[in-house]
Design an enzyme around this catalytic site. Structure first.
Site, PDB file in Angstrom:
ATOM      1  N   GLU A  62      65.341   2.854  26.226  1.00 52.75           N
ATOM      2  CA  GLU A  62      64.390   1.759  25.975  1.00 52.75           C
ATOM      3  C   GLU A  62      63.018   2.255  25.540  1.00 52.75           C
ATOM      4  OE1 GLU A  62      66.618   1.811  28.295  1.00 52.75           O
ATOM      5  OE2 GLU A  62      67.776   0.024  27.792  1.00 52.75           O
ATOM      6  N   GLN A  84      67.907  -5.319  25.948  1.00 54.18           N
ATOM      7  CA  GLN A  84      69.148  -6.030  26.269  1.00 54.18           C
ATOM      8  C   GLN A  84      68.892  -7.059  27.382  1.00 54.18           C
ATOM      9  OE1 GLN A  84      72.790  -3.636  27.330  1.00 54.18           O
ATOM     10  NE2 GLN A  84      73.155  -4.244  25.192  1.00 54.18           N
ATOM     11  N   PHE A  85      68.132  -6.634  28.357  1.00 57.10           N
ATOM     12  CA  PHE A  85      67.617  -7.537  29.397  1.00 57.10           C
ATOM     13  C   PHE A  85      66.143  -7.208  29.559  1.00 57.10           C
ATOM     14  CE2 PHE A  85      72.081  -7.588  30.285  1.00 57.10           C
ATOM     15  CZ  PHE A  85      72.342  -8.851  30.798  1.00 57.10           C
ATOM     16  N   ILE A  89      62.587  -3.373  30.274  1.00 52.88           N
ATOM     17  CA  ILE A  89      61.343  -3.070  29.577  1.00 52.88           C
ATOM     18  C   ILE A  89      60.430  -2.193  30.443  1.00 52.88           C
ATOM     19  CG2 ILE A  89      59.853  -4.998  30.313  1.00 52.88           C
ATOM     20  CD1 ILE A  89      59.137  -5.335  27.318  1.00 52.88           C
ATOM     21  N   HIS A 129      68.652  -8.243  36.474  1.00 57.45           N
ATOM     22  CA  HIS A 129      69.045  -8.913  35.229  1.00 57.45           C
ATOM     23  C   HIS A 129      68.502 -10.338  35.192  1.00 57.45           C
ATOM     24  CE1 HIS A 129      71.917  -5.588  35.323  1.00 57.45           C
ATOM     25  NE2 HIS A 129      72.081  -5.766  34.023  1.00 57.45           N
TER      26      HIS A 129
END
Ligand SMILES: Cc1ncc(C[n+]2csc(CCOP(=O)(O)OP(=O)(O)O)c2C)c(N)n1
Lengths: 326, 349
Positions: A62, A84-85, A89, A129
């Site tokens: 990431e 992606q989720f 981040i 998530h």
């Protein structure tokens, strides 16, 4: 002109696709976004249309996805990176806060990039998530943050985010992907960053929300109306820059305000809004600023726990009633 | 000479092997390596006079590595130097006056006083300055090269890491990204034996950092980082490989940090023998001897060069000293690109 109904997720995709068609500098990158179409299928079909160079499947890293997007932006592209989720981040925190956020201030570079963040709970994703990440970045200079609540805005804000010359975090709410559907024109349009929308006018109370809490506020307002309380519902749409004028004008008319967000309460965006109102409109207030937010805990997994953790229309209604009655 | 392989055998380049480097380049390297040395000595003296704002991390001893590597880049290429790489900045053409203004926090520095020391950029020259977080510029470099590919131009990017920095996770990420995408990225590893006070045996257990290149499936090269022509030749070859689509190179330059980590650090932890060895290998004196031996430079020319370099530095220091400090309210401006305010590397698309 026909104005077809679109889901929130289709609107995001259409925003991306339209900008990629319009401007060859727009390039998507992220994990599994190519042939697979992304974990949520937001980028489905883009690889076929735009090819591998512009729909780049990356290794799983990431920090480097964001770092690479920064480099791409510096060299003249308009990258749209996907987390992606949103939760992941955190690994790119440094790249966003220290690198992307300072490059214009320090060196005068423009950094036109978007980081798409599938955010939020209500889908039983558990602690890693389901998070809302805006408060971590709300504090950081040099980044913009948008959070659409409708399909129309999902597309319009995507267009503006891509065309903006600054790094923009685009918070797309996972719960809304296939649950929200509204009318989105075929023709090109955009929703400007930094402009709130009044979703429902009212004169007794102001409900401020963004993302998932806009629908909760609207639902609560409907019940309140039956009780004789006309609540005005403001959808912020954009957190940085934030349209505080619209909020203040409303508060000065209604004299009561409740701020609702799905993110945790402590140090959340709502705290800043409450402080701004206290500083600039205190004399107009007939009640303390009400706040609705998630618990200050990790996001729990099991449905009853998650329901207890998250805000919902009933919780907004309860705080709104107390504020209206105060 | 044979192509470097995807292992890190020391690339030894015998002195006579530089025949293909034009005289002009040899002299250009000499000019810049002398400038790099004198520039930093001047900064140290300005620091002692309290004219430098904040920290100073001298690259004294690294001149062959920084100048030699950056000199190998072409016009459209991009340099992302690190904290000890003033030599690379000037090799790329960063004006000396900007460097002094930057260290003094002046309004005329490229950052207008908003950032300091070696955190300098220059979009026209293809320089992106670093943030202090070591390793963070490497994925940015990969992205810059990638953008070049999308826009139909090959952009070689060069960035740096130290022996200490090689332990940071993002180094792995960026090299792996660059490898799978065949990016023309050159990572110059400045192995100067110390990361602040930490010696190399506390950073890695492999024999050489560049041994890792094989694990990424990329080219790993190791050169004597105090031999400017070896660095230049290896960097040029790495750039050519990159342009041919053969992907990234890890170029390890073995050098020695000849001062403390910063001017605040007396470096008492460094064994004397290492300092003495470093002195014997001094990259500036060594290159000068080479040029004299090969008749590129004559003994009689040296004083004129010394004067020229000092003159350029004097002029830059004067300009910087006479420059105003920034207006305080400037601190509140420029966070966001607004109304087309931002610049792009390479002047846009
Ligand atoms: C991520 C990060 N951690 C720590 C530091 C503080 N720091 C700056 S330079 C340095 C040592 C770097 O050593 P090395 O990479 O070997 O390069 P050298 O300074 O020897 O050229 C440290 C620890 C930093 N700048 N960034």
């Amino acid at each position: 002109m026909t104005v077809p109904a679109r889901t929130y997720i289709e609107a995001i995709r259409e925003g991306l696709r339209g900008e990629m068609r319009r401007d060859r500098r727009v390039v998507c990158l992220g994990e599994d976004i190519g042939a697979y179409g992304g974990a949520f299928k937001v980028t489905e079909g883009l690889l076929e249309e735009f090819g591998e160079a512009r729909v780049l499947d990356t290794p799983m890293a990431e920090s480097s996805i964001v770092g690479m997007a920064i480099g791409m932006a510096l060299r003249g592209l308009r990258p749209v990176a996907e987390m992606q989720f949103a939760d992941f981040i955190s690994l790119a925190f440094n790249q966003l806060v220290n690198n992307a956020g300072t490059l214009h201030y320090r060196f005068g570079f423009k950094v036109p990039m978007v980081v798409r963040c599938p955010s939020g709970g209500g889908v039983h994703g558990g602690p890693f998530h389901s998070q809302n990440i805006e408060a971590y970045f709300f504090h950081a200079p040099g980044l913009k943050i948008v959070a659409p609540a409708t399909a129309y805005d999902a597309r319009g804000l995507m267009v503006s985010a891509i065309r903006d010359d600054n790094p923009v975090l685009y918070l797309e709410h996972k719960f809304l992907y296939r649950r929200v559907r509204d009318e989105v024109p075929e023709a090109d349009f955009s929703v400007p960053l930094g402009q709130a929308a009044v979703r429902r006018p009212g004169r007794h109370l102001t409900l401020v929300g963004y993302g998932s809490t806009v629908a909760m506020a609207l639902e609560a307002a409907q019940t309140l109306a039956a009780e004789g309380v006309e609540a005005e519902v403001i959808d912020l749409r954009s957190l940085v820059p934030m349209d505080l004028d619209t909020v203040m004008q409303s508060v000065r008319r209604t004299h009561r305000v409740v701020v609702a967000h799905e993110d945790r309460r402590r140090g959340g965006v709502g705290a800043e809004i409450a402080a701004e109102i206290a500083e600039h409109a205190l004399e107009y207030l007939d009640a303390p600023v009400g706040r609705v937010a998630a618990l200050d805990t990790p996001v729990p997994f099991s449905p009853p726990l998650e329901e207890f953790y998250l805000p919902n229309a009933a919780k907004v209604l309860e705080v709104a009633r107390n504020t209206a009655r105060y | 000479m044979s192509e470097p392989r995807a292992t890190s055998d020391l690339v030894e380049i015998p002195d006579d092997d530089y025949g293909d480097i034009p005289r002009e380049t040899l002299i250009g390297l000499y000019h810049h390596v002398r400038l790099a040395r004198e520039l930093e000595l001047r900064l140290v003296s300005l620091f002692k006079q309290s004219k430098v704002v904040g920290g100073l991390y001298p690259g004294y001893g690294h001149e062959a590595t920084t100048v030699g590597s950056a000199f190998a880049l072409g016009p459209g290429d991009v340099l992302l130097p690190l904290h000890r790489d003033l030599g690379a900045q000037i090799a790329r053409g960063q004006p000396l006056k900007y460097i002094f203004a930057q260290y003094m926090g002046k309004a005329t520095s490229p950052t207008g006083g908003k950032d300091g020391n070696v955190h300098l950029a220059n979009p026209e020259l293809g320089i992106v300055g670093c943030i202090s977080h070591i390793g963070a510029m490497l994925p940015v470099a990969v992205g810059i090269s990638y953008a070049g590919r999308v826009l139909g131009r090959t952009v070689v990017t060069m960035s740096y890491i130290g022996d200490g920095g090689s332990s940071i996770g993002e180094v792995h990420e960026a090299l792996n990204f660059a490898a799978v995408l065949d990016i023309p990225f050159i990572l110059v590893v400045e192995n100067n034996r110390f990361a602040y006070s930490t010696p190399v045996n506390r950073q890695y257990r492999c024999e050489h950092i560049s041994d890792r290149a094989a694990g990424y499936g990329i080219s790993g090269v190791r050169v004597d980082g105090n031999n400017i022509l070896a660095v230049y030749a290896a960097a040029r070859r790495a750039a050519e490989r990159g342009r041919r689509g053969e992907g990234p190179t890890m170029l390890e330059c073995e050098t020695m940090r000849m001062m403390g980590h910063s001017v605040h650090d007396p470096a008492q932890y460094v064994p004397r023998e290492l300092i003495e060895e470093g002195r014997r290998r001094d990259p500036v004196a060594r290159y000068e001897r080479y040029l004299l031996r090969h008749g590129v430079l004559h003994e009689a020319d040296v004083p004129a060069w010394t004067e020229r370099v000092a003159g350029e530095i004097d002029a830059a220091v004067t300009w910087a000293e006479q420059s105003p400090m920034p207006e305080p309210a400037e601190a509140a401006r420029g966070v966001y690109a607004e109304g087309g305010s931002g610049r792009t590397l390479g002047g846009g698309v």
